[in-house]
Design a protein around this motif. Structure first.
Motif, short mmCIF file in Angstrom:
data_model
loop_
_atom_site.label_atom_id
_atom_site.label_comp_id
_atom_site.label_asym_id
_atom_site.label_seq_id
_atom_site.Cartn_x
_atom_site.Cartn_y
_atom_site.Cartn_z
N ASP A 130 47.86 -77.70 -58.11
CA ASP A 130 47.49 -77.48 -59.50
C ASP A 130 48.67 -77.69 -60.44
OD1 ASP A 130 44.91 -77.00 -58.84
OD2 ASP A 130 44.84 -74.93 -59.52
N VAL A 131 49.86 -77.33 -60.00
CA VAL A 131 51.06 -77.64 -60.79
C VAL A 131 51.20 -79.15 -60.96
CG1 VAL A 131 53.58 -77.55 -60.87
CG2 VAL A 131 52.29 -75.54 -60.12
N ALA A 132 51.07 -79.87 -59.84
CA ALA A 132 51.18 -81.33 -59.89
C ALA A 132 50.09 -81.94 -60.76
CB ALA A 132 51.11 -81.91 -58.48
N ALA A 133 48.91 -81.32 -60.75
CA ALA A 133 47.80 -81.83 -61.55
C ALA A 133 48.15 -81.85 -63.03
CB ALA A 133 46.56 -80.98 -61.32
N MET A 134 48.78 -80.79 -63.51
CA MET A 134 49.07 -80.72 -64.93
C MET A 134 50.19 -81.65 -65.37
SD MET A 134 46.70 -79.10 -66.15
CE MET A 134 47.32 -79.28 -67.81
N LEU A 135 50.96 -82.16 -64.42
CA LEU A 135 51.96 -83.17 -64.76
C LEU A 135 51.29 -84.41 -65.33
CD1 LEU A 135 54.23 -83.00 -61.58
CD2 LEU A 135 54.53 -81.77 -63.74
N THR A 136 50.05 -84.65 -64.94
CA THR A 136 49.35 -85.86 -65.34
C THR A 136 48.65 -85.71 -66.68
OG1 THR A 136 47.23 -85.28 -64.31
CG2 THR A 136 48.90 -86.29 -62.90
N GLY A 137 48.61 -84.50 -67.21
CA GLY A 137 48.02 -84.29 -68.52
C GLY A 137 46.72 -83.52 -68.52
N SER A 138 45.93 -83.59 -67.44
CA SER A 138 44.65 -82.90 -67.42
C SER A 138 44.11 -82.79 -66.01
CB SER A 138 43.61 -83.63 -68.29
OG SER A 138 42.32 -83.07 -68.13
N LEU A 139 43.54 -81.61 -65.68
CA LEU A 139 42.84 -81.46 -64.41
C LEU A 139 41.64 -82.39 -64.33
CD1 LEU A 139 42.84 -77.58 -63.94
CD2 LEU A 139 43.91 -79.23 -62.43
N GLY A 140 41.13 -82.81 -65.47
CA GLY A 140 39.97 -83.69 -65.50
C GLY A 140 40.25 -85.09 -64.98
N MET A 141 41.50 -85.37 -64.65
CA MET A 141 41.88 -86.69 -64.18
C MET A 141 42.06 -86.78 -62.66
SD MET A 141 41.99 -88.82 -66.64
CE MET A 141 42.84 -90.10 -65.70
N LEU A 142 42.03 -85.64 -61.98
CA LEU A 142 42.51 -85.65 -60.60
C LEU A 142 41.41 -85.50 -59.56
CD1 LEU A 142 45.90 -83.80 -60.68
CD2 LEU A 142 45.32 -86.15 -61.19
N PRO A 143 41.37 -86.43 -58.61
CA PRO A 143 40.40 -86.38 -57.52
C PRO A 143 41.00 -85.68 -56.31
CG PRO A 143 41.56 -88.47 -57.42
CD PRO A 143 42.14 -87.69 -58.59
N SER A 144 40.17 -85.48 -55.29
CA SER A 144 40.69 -84.99 -54.01
C SER A 144 39.77 -85.43 -52.88
CB SER A 144 40.83 -83.47 -54.00
OG SER A 144 39.57 -82.83 -53.86
N ALA A 145 40.35 -85.46 -51.69
CA ALA A 145 39.61 -85.77 -50.47
C ALA A 145 39.93 -84.70 -49.44
CB ALA A 145 39.99 -87.15 -49.92
N SER A 146 38.93 -84.26 -48.69
CA SER A 146 39.13 -83.30 -47.60
C SER A 146 38.60 -83.94 -46.33
CB SER A 146 38.40 -81.99 -47.89
OG SER A 146 38.89 -81.41 -49.08
N LEU A 147 39.49 -84.12 -45.35
CA LEU A 147 39.18 -84.92 -44.17
C LEU A 147 39.29 -84.10 -42.90
CD1 LEU A 147 41.31 -88.09 -45.07
CD2 LEU A 147 38.93 -87.61 -45.70
N GLY A 148 38.45 -84.44 -41.93
CA GLY A 148 38.53 -83.88 -40.60
C GLY A 148 39.09 -84.90 -39.63
N ASP A 149 39.08 -84.56 -38.35
CA ASP A 149 39.56 -85.47 -37.32
C ASP A 149 38.57 -86.62 -37.12
OD1 ASP A 149 42.07 -84.70 -36.37
OD2 ASP A 149 41.22 -83.08 -35.17
N PRO A 150 39.05 -87.83 -36.80
CA PRO A 150 38.13 -88.91 -36.46
C PRO A 150 37.45 -88.64 -35.12
CG PRO A 150 40.41 -89.60 -36.13
CD PRO A 150 40.46 -88.26 -36.79
N ASP A 151 36.16 -89.01 -35.02
CA ASP A 151 35.47 -88.88 -33.74
C ASP A 151 35.72 -90.12 -32.89
OD1 ASP A 151 33.82 -90.90 -34.74
OD2 ASP A 151 32.17 -89.55 -35.22
N GLU A 152 34.96 -90.26 -31.81
CA GLU A 152 35.20 -91.38 -30.88
C GLU A 152 34.92 -92.73 -31.52
OE1 GLU A 152 31.10 -89.68 -30.38
OE2 GLU A 152 33.15 -88.89 -30.41
N THR A 153 34.13 -92.75 -32.60
CA THR A 153 33.85 -94.01 -33.30
C THR A 153 34.83 -94.26 -34.44
OG1 THR A 153 32.36 -93.03 -34.94
CG2 THR A 153 31.40 -93.64 -32.79
N GLY A 154 35.72 -93.30 -34.68
CA GLY A 154 36.66 -93.42 -35.79
C GLY A 154 36.16 -92.78 -37.08
#
Length: 370
Positions: A255-279
């Motif tokens: 959140d600190v890093a987010a405000m460096l960019t000017g607005s929280l409304g600009m920042l995306p995120s991804a939440s990832l798990g482990d790849p399965d046997e197919t990748g």
């Protein structure tokens, strides 16, 4: 693409439905103009799910999320549900998704677009060209550790307990994600913890160092206490490339890093798990900004973070880097033309609504796809 990919859209609460409606427009545009096709289904999470199902995440919704190729989430929470018991609060739905889908690596980029340098509260020379990736461990640490709770004491007082706990496996797997990302960026990782006062921080530092020596010697590794990392983010943020940290510190530092960019409304995120046997990885993509109930329904929400989250989805879940680049380039061009929602408004810029920002981005995509 040989077959349609399955997307589950969980618009959620507050401004979530407004920003996700603009994402749906871009998904439809991809179908028509780029032959990138998705089967999209929608469901409820957070307060919206509470109102219908009595729980912030229905079991059937969780099963759909696990089966989807990717989940797009808007936001959860709002004052309507503030008085509910802790276990019923809308945010528990999001935490349950992360935990049950085993989404342990949260990627939060902090990029300062040239057109928004003046929107930051820091001096332009400090943030111009900023491009940081924070990798936050998401399923362990203080938010999930046991024991936890509020307990009555014999003397009539109460005690609140949360436990910070990490295992070797949890630390190494999220550190590996950070090292792999750094290999595609600036080849630098800063690992952040509190090894000076916390045993979990000592273990974190030791295990990250071991993994680095075993497999990632080509990446520069440094360590920094989390409080100093917060200070350095506002003092000299461009010293960082990839920051990897635990759940609690990652929540705050991102959140600190987010405000460096000017607005929280600009920042995306991804939440990832482990790849399965197919990748294939289980994955959830969401804007950082939250439900912003004070502007919900007013057409004031900035949809860019949600759209950039979809671009991350294209990149990390479907290996469609060119299409992700196209969306990101369109965002950059629209901002460069002076079009702004209220959160990033500047003198001389054109103030637009959520829908109008979507219109501008689609027009730019049309131009670039012509």
């Amino acid at each position: 693409m040989a077959a349609n990919k399955n997307l589950l859209v969980l618009a959620g609460d507050g401004i979530g439905p407004e920003v996700m409606s603009q994402v749906r427009r871009v998904v439809e545009w991809m179908d028509k103009r780029r032959a990138v096709r998705f089967d999209v289904t929608e469901d409820l999470v957070g307060g919206a799910a509470l109102d219908v199902h009595g729980v912030p995440l229905a079991e059937a919704t969780l099963e759909r999320a696990k089966a989807a190729d990717a989940v797009l989430l808007g936001a959860v929470g709002g004052p309507k549900w503030d008085d509910l018991p802790f276990e019923k609060k809308p945010e528990r739905g999001l935490l349950a998704l992360r935990k049950e889908m085993e989404l342990y690596a949260n990627l939060r980029p902090a990029i300062c677009f040239e057109a928004l340098v003046e929107a930051s509260t820091l001096k332009p020379e400090v943030v111009a060209g900023l491009d940081i990736m924070i990798v936050r461990e998401l399923t362990g640490g203080t938010y999930f550790g046991e024991p936890r709770g509020i307990f009555d004491l014999p003397n009539g007082e109460r005690k609140g307990v949360n436990t910070q706990v990490y295992t070797t496996h949890e630390i190494r797997r999220v550190a590996a994600v950070a090292f792999e990302l750094a290999r595609k960026r600036g080849h630098r990782v800063c690992s952040s913890e509190k090894a000076n006062v916390m045993e979990s921080g000592v273990l974190w530092r030791e295990e990250v160092t071991k993994l680095h020596g075993e497999a990632y010697g080509d990446v520069e590794l440094s360590h920094m206490y989390a409080d100093n990392c917060g200070m350095q983010l506002v003092r000299a943020p461009k010293q960082f490339d990839v920051i990897v940290t635990d759940n609690l510190f990652g929540d705050m530092l991102s959140d600190v890093a987010a405000m460096l960019t000017g607005s929280l409304g600009m920042l995306p995120s991804a939440s990832l798990g482990d790849p399965d046997e197919t990748g294939r990885r289980k994955a959830l993509y969401e804007p950082v900004h939250g439900s912003a109930p004070d502007i919900a329904g007013d057409g004031k929400a900035n949809p860019i973070a949600a759209l950039m989250s979809f671009a991350m989805c294209l990149r990390y879940s479907f290996d469609l880097g060119d299409d992700a680049d196209l969306i990101e380039a369109a965002v950059k061009a629209v901002l460069g033309s002076g079009i702004r929602t209220g959160d990033i408004m500047a003198t001389g810029a054109k103030l637009v609504s959520t829908q109008e920002m979507g219109d501008a981005l689609l027009a730019e995509l049309d131009k670039r796809a012509a």
